[in-house]
Design a protein around this motif. Structure first.
Motif, PDB file in Angstrom:
ATOM      1  N   PHE A   1       0.857  -1.180   0.000  1.00  0.00           N
ATOM      2  CA  PHE A   1       0.000   0.000   0.000  1.00  0.00           C
ATOM      3  C   PHE A   1       0.898   1.236   0.000  1.00  0.00           C
ATOM      4  N   VAL A   2       0.532   2.234  -0.783  1.00  0.00           N
ATOM      5  CA  VAL A   2       1.331   3.464  -0.876  1.00  0.00           C
ATOM      6  C   VAL A   2       0.409   4.667  -0.803  1.00  0.00           C
ATOM      7  N   SER A   3       0.858   5.698  -0.122  1.00  0.00           N
ATOM      8  CA  SER A   3       0.153   6.984  -0.138  1.00  0.00           C
ATOM      9  C   SER A   3       1.186   8.104  -0.112  1.00  0.00           C
ATOM     10  N   VAL A   4       0.902   9.176  -0.824  1.00  0.00           N
ATOM     11  CA  VAL A   4       1.766  10.360  -0.844  1.00  0.00           C
ATOM     12  C   VAL A   4       0.910  11.549  -0.459  1.00  0.00           C
ATOM     13  N   LEU A   5       1.294  12.227   0.613  1.00  0.00           N
ATOM     14  CA  LEU A   5       0.437  13.321   1.085  1.00  0.00           C
ATOM     15  C   LEU A   5       1.210  14.282   1.986  1.00  0.00           C
ATOM     16  N   ASN A   6       0.577  15.409   2.230  1.00  0.00           N
ATOM     17  CA  ASN A   6       1.068  16.378   3.201  1.00  0.00           C
ATOM     18  C   ASN A   6       0.431  16.038   4.545  1.00  0.00           C
TER      19      ASN A   6
ATOM     20  N   ARG B   1      -7.563  17.613   5.147  1.00  0.00           N
ATOM     21  CA  ARG B   1      -8.493  16.941   4.241  1.00  0.00           C
ATOM     22  C   ARG B   1      -8.156  15.468   4.050  1.00  0.00           C
ATOM     23  N   LYS B   2      -6.939  15.078   4.388  1.00  0.00           N
ATOM     24  CA  LYS B   2      -6.511  13.699   4.162  1.00  0.00           C
ATOM     25  C   LYS B   2      -6.981  12.740   5.242  1.00  0.00           C
ATOM     26  N   ASN B   3      -7.524  13.266   6.343  1.00  0.00           N
ATOM     27  CA  ASN B   3      -7.982  12.394   7.440  1.00  0.00           C
ATOM     28  C   ASN B   3      -6.901  11.399   7.837  1.00  0.00           C
ATOM     29  N   LEU B   4      -5.682  11.932   8.051  1.00  0.00           N
ATOM     30  CA  LEU B   4      -4.524  11.068   8.241  1.00  0.00           C
ATOM     31  C   LEU B   4      -4.634  10.211   9.495  1.00  0.00           C
ATOM     32  N   ALA B   5      -5.179  10.743  10.565  1.00  0.00           N
ATOM     33  CA  ALA B   5      -5.306   9.957  11.795  1.00  0.00           C
ATOM     34  C   ALA B   5      -6.129   8.694  11.536  1.00  0.00           C
ATOM     35  N   ARG B   6      -7.244   8.853  10.847  1.00  0.00           N
ATOM     36  CA  ARG B   6      -8.088   7.695  10.539  1.00  0.00           C
ATOM     37  C   ARG B   6      -7.392   6.748   9.562  1.00  0.00           C
ATOM     38  N   MET B   7      -6.655   7.329   8.602  1.00  0.00           N
ATOM     39  CA  MET B   7      -5.935   6.488   7.654  1.00  0.00           C
ATOM     40  C   MET B   7      -4.918   5.606   8.364  1.00  0.00           C
ATOM     41  N   LEU B   8      -4.176   6.192   9.301  1.00  0.00           N
ATOM     42  CA  LEU B   8      -3.169   5.425  10.017  1.00  0.00           C
ATOM     43  C   LEU B   8      -3.795   4.327  10.868  1.00  0.00           C
ATOM     44  N   ARG B   9      -4.882   4.658  11.549  1.00  0.00           N
ATOM     45  CA  ARG B   9      -5.547   3.640  12.370  1.00  0.00           C
ATOM     46  C   ARG B   9      -6.121   2.523  11.494  1.00  0.00           C
ATOM     47  N   ALA B  10      -6.671   2.901  10.338  1.00  0.00           N
ATOM     48  CA  ALA B  10      -7.231   1.899   9.430  1.00  0.00           C
ATOM     49  C   ALA B  10      -6.136   0.999   8.870  1.00  0.00           C
ATOM     50  N   MET B  11      -4.995   1.609   8.475  1.00  0.00           N
ATOM     51  CA  MET B  11      -3.918   0.798   7.920  1.00  0.00           C
ATOM     52  C   MET B  11      -3.284  -0.081   8.987  1.00  0.00           C
ATOM     53  N   ASP B  12      -3.235   0.391  10.228  1.00  0.00           N
ATOM     54  CA  ASP B  12      -2.761  -0.439  11.335  1.00  0.00           C
ATOM     55  C   ASP B  12      -3.626  -1.694  11.435  1.00  0.00           C
ATOM     56  N   ALA B  13      -4.934  -1.527  11.350  1.00  0.00           N
ATOM     57  CA  ALA B  13      -5.847  -2.671  11.420  1.00  0.00           C
ATOM     58  C   ALA B  13      -5.666  -3.597  10.215  1.00  0.00           C
ATOM     59  N   VAL B  14      -5.485  -3.018   9.019  1.00  0.00           N
ATOM     60  CA  VAL B  14      -5.280  -3.824   7.813  1.00  0.00           C
ATOM     61  C   VAL B  14      -4.008  -4.650   7.936  1.00  0.00           C
ATOM     62  N   LEU B  15      -2.930  -4.033   8.392  1.00  0.00           N
ATOM     63  CA  LEU B  15      -1.649  -4.735   8.469  1.00  0.00           C
ATOM     64  C   LEU B  15      -1.647  -5.809   9.550  1.00  0.00           C
TER      65      LEU B  15
END
Length: 282
Positions: A193-198, A203-217
């Motif tokens: 999985f790859v993401s490129v962002l600031n 707008r990127k909802n990074l906190a939720r993205m990190l928690r979601a990817m933690d669960a995926v991994l």
């Protein structure tokens, strides 16, 4: 536009240019448009167009009535050149069009008003063509950004070179993406999985993205998430990782396979990173 005899020998480029504003402005300008602009400029120059830069096309006296102005900016920053041919490369992620809602709204806060003011719109995604064709009479074309020559180079797969990463789990440290056996295994299995962002763009909802990817991994023990963070020069990877973990409110065992890349990457490295991805996370 060619049928209408627009002067394509003089092409004005309007919008942010990361080459002049510098990476220190990341998060303050719409720098994604700047990278797209560079690809279009390169393509236009290759077919003989004379590319000129304009900061404010609405007030630029050098722009003549038959000139072509290609805009690379978000809707709210759009400023058309009077009497010229205005074409905009616009991106919009949602399945609805925003219109002005009150007397105090600026006209160009409305996507519809911007598209109606154009001679033509170039959309990077097919769904945008249908979206705006349904609400506007302005011609909307599907025109993705021209690929750089390096992408089409026949030398074989691009090398990640010395791209360094740091795991979000401090106990796992970091290293080089090229030398990571864990990443190599994930790539062989098609689980990268790859993401490129600031990271400071809300707008990127990074906190939720990190928690979601933690669960995926945690549920996919061979997968890896590579997060390329666009940060100002001088930002240390360790400080960046601490900030991300704090933003997420703590992470589980999947954090060990969240690889954060904070260093500035050249074009070939960025392309190689995207080619590595099985899934791109938005």
């Amino acid at each position: 536009l060619v049928e209408e005899k627009a002067d394509v020998s003089r092409l004005f480029l309007a919008g942010h240019d990361v080459r002049s504003t510098g990476l220190a402005t990341l998060g303050r300008h719409y720098y994604s448009y700047s990278f797209v602009r560079q690809y279009f400029e390169r393509a236009m120059r290759s077919v003989g167009c004379r590319c000129l830069t304009t900061v404010d096309p609405a007030l630029d006296a050098a722009i003549r009535s038959n000139d072509l102005v290609l805009h690379f900016s978000n809707f709210r920053s759009f400023r058309p050149a009077p009497f010229a041919r205005n074409v905009a490369c616009l991106a919009w992620e949602f399945e609805h069009v925003v219109t002005v809602s009150g007397l105090n709204d600026h006209p160009y806060h409305s996507q519809l008003a911007v598209v109606d003011a154009l001679d033509e719109m170039w959309a990077p995604a097919g769904f945008l063509v249908g979206l705006f064709e349904d609400v506007s009479s302005t011609p909307v074309r599907f025109v993705p950004a021209p690929l750089p020559e390096t992408y089409l180079d026949a030398r074989g797969p691009l090398d990640l070179g010395d791209v360094a990463y740091r795991s979000l789990d401090p106990g796992f440290g970091g290293g080089s993406l090229k030398d990571s056996q864990v990443l190599k295994r994930a790539s062989e299995l098609g689980q990268v999985f790859v993401s490129v962002l600031n990271p400071r763009d809300p707008r990127k909802n990074l906190a939720r993205m990190l928690r979601a990817m933690d669960a995926v991994l945690r549920s996919a023990p061979d997968a890896v998430f590579v997060l390329k963070a666009a940060v100002a020069p001088g930002t240390g990877d360790l400080d960046l990782c601490r900030e991300l973990v704090g933003l997420a409110g703590g992470l589980g065992a999947g954090a060990a396979r969240i690889y954060v890349v904070g260093m500035d990457l050249d074009e070939e490295s960025m392309i190689a990173l995207h080619e590595l991805a099985t899934f791109y996370v938005c």
